[in-house]
Design a protein around this motif. Structure first.
Motif, PDB file in Angstrom:
ATOM      1  N   GLU A  64     101.048  75.258 -39.344  1.00 65.05           N
ATOM      2  CA  GLU A  64     101.962  75.138 -38.209  1.00 65.05           C
ATOM      3  C   GLU A  64     101.255  75.038 -36.859  1.00 65.05           C
ATOM      4  OE1 GLU A  64     105.247  77.882 -38.430  1.00 65.05           O
ATOM      5  OE2 GLU A  64     105.438  77.585 -40.595  1.00 65.05           O
ATOM      6  N   LYS A  93     105.233  65.226 -31.972  1.00 69.46           N
ATOM      7  CA  LYS A  93     105.453  65.787 -33.300  1.00 69.46           C
ATOM      8  C   LYS A  93     105.013  64.826 -34.396  1.00 69.46           C
ATOM      9  CE  LYS A  93     109.278  68.751 -32.020  1.00 69.46           C
ATOM     10  NZ  LYS A  93     110.627  69.198 -32.292  1.00 69.46           N
ATOM     11  N   ILE A  95     104.780  65.043 -38.907  1.00 71.23           N
ATOM     12  CA  ILE A  95     105.119  65.830 -40.092  1.00 71.23           C
ATOM     13  C   ILE A  95     104.044  65.583 -41.133  1.00 71.23           C
ATOM     14  CG2 ILE A  95     106.785  66.221 -41.937  1.00 71.23           C
ATOM     15  CD1 ILE A  95     108.945  65.292 -39.926  1.00 71.23           C
ATOM     16  N   THR A 100     106.123  70.499 -39.701  1.00 67.99           N
ATOM     17  CA  THR A 100     106.073  69.839 -38.400  1.00 67.99           C
ATOM     18  C   THR A 100     104.958  70.452 -37.557  1.00 67.99           C
ATOM     19  OG1 THR A 100     108.432  69.390 -38.480  1.00 67.99           O
ATOM     20  CG2 THR A 100     107.394  69.302 -36.318  1.00 67.99           C
ATOM     21  N   SER A 102     103.128  70.064 -33.629  1.00 69.84           N
ATOM     22  CA  SER A 102     103.313  69.472 -32.298  1.00 69.84           C
ATOM     23  C   SER A 102     102.176  69.843 -31.356  1.00 69.84           C
ATOM     24  CB  SER A 102     104.663  69.888 -31.711  1.00 69.84           C
ATOM     25  OG  SER A 102     104.739  71.291 -31.632  1.00 69.84           O
TER      26      SER A 102
END
Length: 142
Positions: A64, A93, A95, A100, A102
């Motif tokens: 993450e 962003k 995936i 996800t 960012s």
């Protein structure tokens, strides 16, 4: 004797001029004959200098925060975008493996050759088998 010396000087001059004119061609040939294995070795060094802090030695990244490069569906399915990210940085962003991310990846200031080498290393490390030999020409086109 004088004519032999003049002839010898002429031969040496001609030979050395001829050799100098061929050097750029030999250098160009050596650069284009760079093998995938050589590129991967150079890429490993670049990865250790520039990428290892965020993506870790095993390529798994930080969940993450920094995406994995090992077994990465994004890398596998988006080679062009991955090359652009290494060359120009990445924000926004994305995936990766259903997670996800960012975070921002700043441009690393790598040459086209260094980008090609590090992508070739990543494409062939940690179980990745991405059959895409990235060349300097390919990087420069992007």
């Amino acid at each position: 004797m004088k004519s032999i010396v003049i002839l010898l000087i002429g031969v040496i001059t001609f030979t050395s001029c001829n050799l100098n004119s061929k050097k750029p061609n030999l250098i160009a040939q050596n650069q284009t004959q760079s093998t995938l294995e050589e590129s991967i070795k150079r890429g490993h060094l670049i990865y250790n200098d520039m990428c290892i802090t965020c993506h870790l030695p095993n390529g798994k990244g930080i969940p993450e925060v920094f995406p994995p490069l090992a077994d990465s569906d994004y890398l596998r399915d988006n080679q062009t975008e991955s090359i652009k990210a290494v060359k120009n940085g990445l924000s926004g962003k994305i995936i990766v493996n259903d997670t996800t991310y960012s975070s921002t990846m700043a441009p690393l200031g790598l040459s086209d050759q260094e980008v090609a080498d590090v992508i070739n290393y990543i494409n062939n490390s940690w179980g990745n088998k991405i059959d895409n030999f990235v060349t300097t020409e390919k990087v420069s086109e992007l």
